[in-house]
Design a protein around this motif. Structure first.
Motif, PDB file in Angstrom:
ATOM      1  N   UNK A 176      44.291  52.280  44.003  1.00  0.00           N
ATOM      2  CA  UNK A 176      43.105  53.108  44.239  1.00  0.00           C
ATOM      3  C   UNK A 176      43.430  54.590  44.150  1.00  0.00           C
ATOM      4  N   UNK A 177      44.677  54.958  44.459  1.00  0.00           N
ATOM      5  CA  UNK A 177      45.067  56.364  44.458  1.00  0.00           C
ATOM      6  C   UNK A 177      45.696  56.812  43.145  1.00  0.00           C
ATOM      7  N   UNK A 178      45.831  55.885  42.179  1.00  0.00           N
ATOM      8  CA  UNK A 178      46.447  56.201  40.894  1.00  0.00           C
ATOM      9  C   UNK A 178      45.384  56.457  39.852  1.00  0.00           C
ATOM     10  N   UNK A 179      45.561  57.532  39.067  1.00  0.00           N
ATOM     11  CA  UNK A 179      44.628  57.832  37.988  1.00  0.00           C
ATOM     12  C   UNK A 179      44.800  56.828  36.858  1.00  0.00           C
ATOM     13  N   UNK A 180      43.703  56.280  36.402  1.00  0.00           N
ATOM     14  CA  UNK A 180      43.736  55.300  35.325  1.00  0.00           C
ATOM     15  C   UNK A 180      43.214  55.915  34.013  1.00  0.00           C
ATOM     16  N   UNK A 181      43.766  55.464  32.901  1.00  0.00           N
ATOM     17  CA  UNK A 181      43.238  55.855  31.591  1.00  0.00           C
ATOM     18  C   UNK A 181      43.424  57.305  31.264  1.00  0.00           C
ATOM     19  N   UNK A 182      44.345  57.983  31.939  1.00  0.00           N
ATOM     20  CA  UNK A 182      44.628  59.381  31.610  1.00  0.00           C
ATOM     21  C   UNK A 182      43.623  60.357  32.168  1.00  0.00           C
ATOM     22  N   UNK A 183      42.620  59.885  32.874  1.00  0.00           N
ATOM     23  CA  UNK A 183      41.607  60.778  33.429  1.00  0.00           C
ATOM     24  C   UNK A 183      41.337  60.431  34.870  1.00  0.00           C
ATOM     25  N   UNK A 184      40.541  61.239  35.557  1.00  0.00           N
ATOM     26  CA  UNK A 184      40.256  60.969  36.962  1.00  0.00           C
ATOM     27  C   UNK A 184      39.412  59.717  37.129  1.00  0.00           C
ATOM     28  N   UNK A 185      39.807  58.864  38.052  1.00  0.00           N
ATOM     29  CA  UNK A 185      39.038  57.664  38.348  1.00  0.00           C
ATOM     30  C   UNK A 185      38.064  57.925  39.478  1.00  0.00           C
ATOM     31  N   UNK A 186      37.411  56.887  39.981  1.00  0.00           N
ATOM     32  CA  UNK A 186      36.495  57.066  41.113  1.00  0.00           C
ATOM     33  C   UNK A 186      37.256  57.500  42.354  1.00  0.00           C
ATOM     34  N   UNK A 187      36.590  58.243  43.214  1.00  0.00           N
ATOM     35  CA  UNK A 187      37.236  58.712  44.428  1.00  0.00           C
ATOM     36  C   UNK A 187      37.596  57.529  45.321  1.00  0.00           C
ATOM     37  N   UNK A 188      38.794  57.534  45.907  1.00  0.00           N
ATOM     38  CA  UNK A 188      39.137  56.458  46.843  1.00  0.00           C
ATOM     39  C   UNK A 188      38.217  56.421  48.049  1.00  0.00           C
ATOM     40  N   UNK A 189      37.510  57.526  48.333  1.00  0.00           N
ATOM     41  CA  UNK A 189      36.530  57.535  49.416  1.00  0.00           C
ATOM     42  C   UNK A 189      35.334  56.648  49.100  1.00  0.00           C
ATOM     43  N   UNK A 190      35.174  56.276  47.830  1.00  0.00           N
ATOM     44  CA  UNK A 190      34.087  55.390  47.418  1.00  0.00           C
ATOM     45  C   UNK A 190      34.582  53.983  47.133  1.00  0.00           C
ATOM     46  N   UNK A 191      35.842  53.738  47.442  1.00  0.00           N
ATOM     47  CA  UNK A 191      36.445  52.432  47.190  1.00  0.00           C
ATOM     48  C   UNK A 191      36.315  51.568  48.446  1.00  0.00           C
ATOM     49  N   UNK A 192      35.561  50.473  48.346  1.00  0.00           N
ATOM     50  CA  UNK A 192      35.293  49.623  49.514  1.00  0.00           C
ATOM     51  C   UNK A 192      36.567  49.025  50.093  1.00  0.00           C
ATOM     52  N   UNK A 193      37.558  48.735  49.232  1.00  0.00           N
ATOM     53  CA  UNK A 193      38.787  48.143  49.721  1.00  0.00           C
ATOM     54  C   UNK A 193      39.586  49.154  50.538  1.00  0.00           C
ATOM     55  N   UNK A 194      39.607  50.398  50.111  1.00  0.00           N
ATOM     56  CA  UNK A 194      40.282  51.454  50.871  1.00  0.00           C
ATOM     57  C   UNK A 194      39.621  51.613  52.242  1.00  0.00           C
ATOM     58  N   UNK A 195      38.296  51.670  52.250  1.00  0.00           N
ATOM     59  CA  UNK A 195      37.564  51.832  53.505  1.00  0.00           C
ATOM     60  C   UNK A 195      37.815  50.641  54.429  1.00  0.00           C
ATOM     61  N   UNK A 196      37.802  49.435  53.867  1.00  0.00           N
ATOM     62  CA  UNK A 196      38.016  48.229  54.682  1.00  0.00           C
ATOM     63  C   UNK A 196      39.396  48.254  55.337  1.00  0.00           C
ATOM     64  N   UNK A 197      40.422  48.565  54.564  1.00  0.00           N
ATOM     65  CA  UNK A 197      41.786  48.552  55.096  1.00  0.00           C
ATOM     66  C   UNK A 197      41.941  49.579  56.210  1.00  0.00           C
ATOM     67  N   UNK A 198      41.465  50.796  55.973  1.00  0.00           N
ATOM     68  CA  UNK A 198      41.675  51.873  56.944  1.00  0.00           C
ATOM     69  C   UNK A 198      40.788  51.755  58.175  1.00  0.00           C
TER      70      UNK A 198
END
Length: 316
Positions: A176-198
């Motif tokens: 979730x914290x790694x940029x994919x495809x050479x460009x900025x990905x979605x913010x980890x603040x919008x990642x449901x898995x990140x929110x669930x874990x924390x």
């Protein structure tokens, strides 16, 4: 005492955190009108001469002194409150002053599950709204989901940790914290898995996640959150709270910082005096090469300084 020494003593009494009441009384109480006039003439940091050629207090310094005189009172009030009421009121101030999202995270992630529940109950009783309702209504940025998640949490506090699950979740966070495809990905603040874990995992489990994240990526989890300050502060409050509190104290003990930043000194020392002040002091010394008590002696004044040092001494 020479006049220049008295002027220096009075100037020091007005600067830093708090006001040195003893110095004010001993110096001002014996000054004659001419000495007070000389002080006004020689203290351009506090006074300015207007077009009528009389020295008037700078309005900014009047406001600052009012804050400094109240600082001891505010610290004592915080110290004597029931912890649930104290945290409920701090949460309300954090939501409406600024808002200060990091204070919301600080309380949500460094209190026990029962104490966070108690703070939510106190908030409801004091303000006739639920805390989660107020946060959801007033926060309109991507931080809202994380804030509601951690503030509404009731974490398991037992000793059991699944190392295998911790490894999997460390990997999920790294992706979730790694940029994919050479460009900025979605913010980890919008990642449901990140929110669930924390917002749901126990602190012991999250410390295992923190360790496995370092093994997987070579970086510490909070280091990789540098582009997302609230996420970084959440990780630190959950996994390495002494790192977070050290950073907050160092910033609040600088000269010429804004009033909201200064308020953190009372909040942190009062709320952590009976918790993890020893670890915070050790981390502060490690990070900045100075004892926290010495820093407060240098920056704070009078009875306020003495009160803070008394609280810190509990950890000796």
């Amino acid at each position: 005492m020479a006049a220049s020494d008295e002027l220096g003593s009075l100037t020091r009494a007005f600067t830093g955190l708090g006001v040195d009441e003893k110095a004010l009384i001993s110096t001002l109480g014996k000054w004659q009108p001419e000495q007070r006039r000389s002080f006004r003439k020689g203290s351009r940091d506090f006074f300015r001469e207007d077009e009528r050629q009389f020295e008037r207090w700078d309005d900014r310094h009047i406001l600052q002194l009012r804050h400094e005189f109240l600082r001891l009172k505010d610290a004592i009030v915080l110290c004597t409150m029931h912890p649930w009421e104290r945290d409920g009121r701090l949460l309300k101030e954090a939501l409406y002053k600024g808002p200060q999202y990091h204070v919301l995270v600080e309380i949500a992630c460094t209190r026990s599950s029962d104490d966070l529940l108690g703070a939510r109950r106190a908030y409801h009783s004091l303000f006739n709204h639920s805390l989660e309702e107020d946060v959801a209504f007033h926060v309109h940025t991507p931080e809202r989901k994380l804030l509601v998640g951690v503030l509404s949490s009731y974490r398991y506090e037992g000793p059991k940790v699944s190392e295998e699950m911790a490894k999997l979740e460390a990997k999920a966070l790294s992706e979730a914290l790694t940029l994919k495809g050479g460009g900025p990905g979605p913010s980890p603040l919008e990642n449901d898995e990140v929110i669930r874990i924390l917002s749901t995992r126990s602190k012991l489990h999250l410390k295992a996640v923190y360790k496995h994240y370092k093994d997987i990526t070579g970086n510490y989890l909070d280091q990789d959150c540098d582009g997302h300050l609230l996420l970084k502060e959440t990780v630190q409050c959950l996994c390495t709270p002494e790192t977070y509190f050290t950073k907050i104290l160092e910033a609040s003990l600088r000269y010429n910082v804004d009033e909201l930043t200064k308020e953190a000194v009372s909040r942190v020392i009062v709320t952590r005096a009976d918790e993890d002040m020893k670890q915070i002091r050790e981390e502060f010394n490690r990070e900045f090469g100075v004892d926290l008590r010495k820093k407060i002696e240098d920056v704070a004044n009078g009875n306020y300084r003495d009160f803070l040092l008394t609280l810190i001494a509990r950890s000796d």
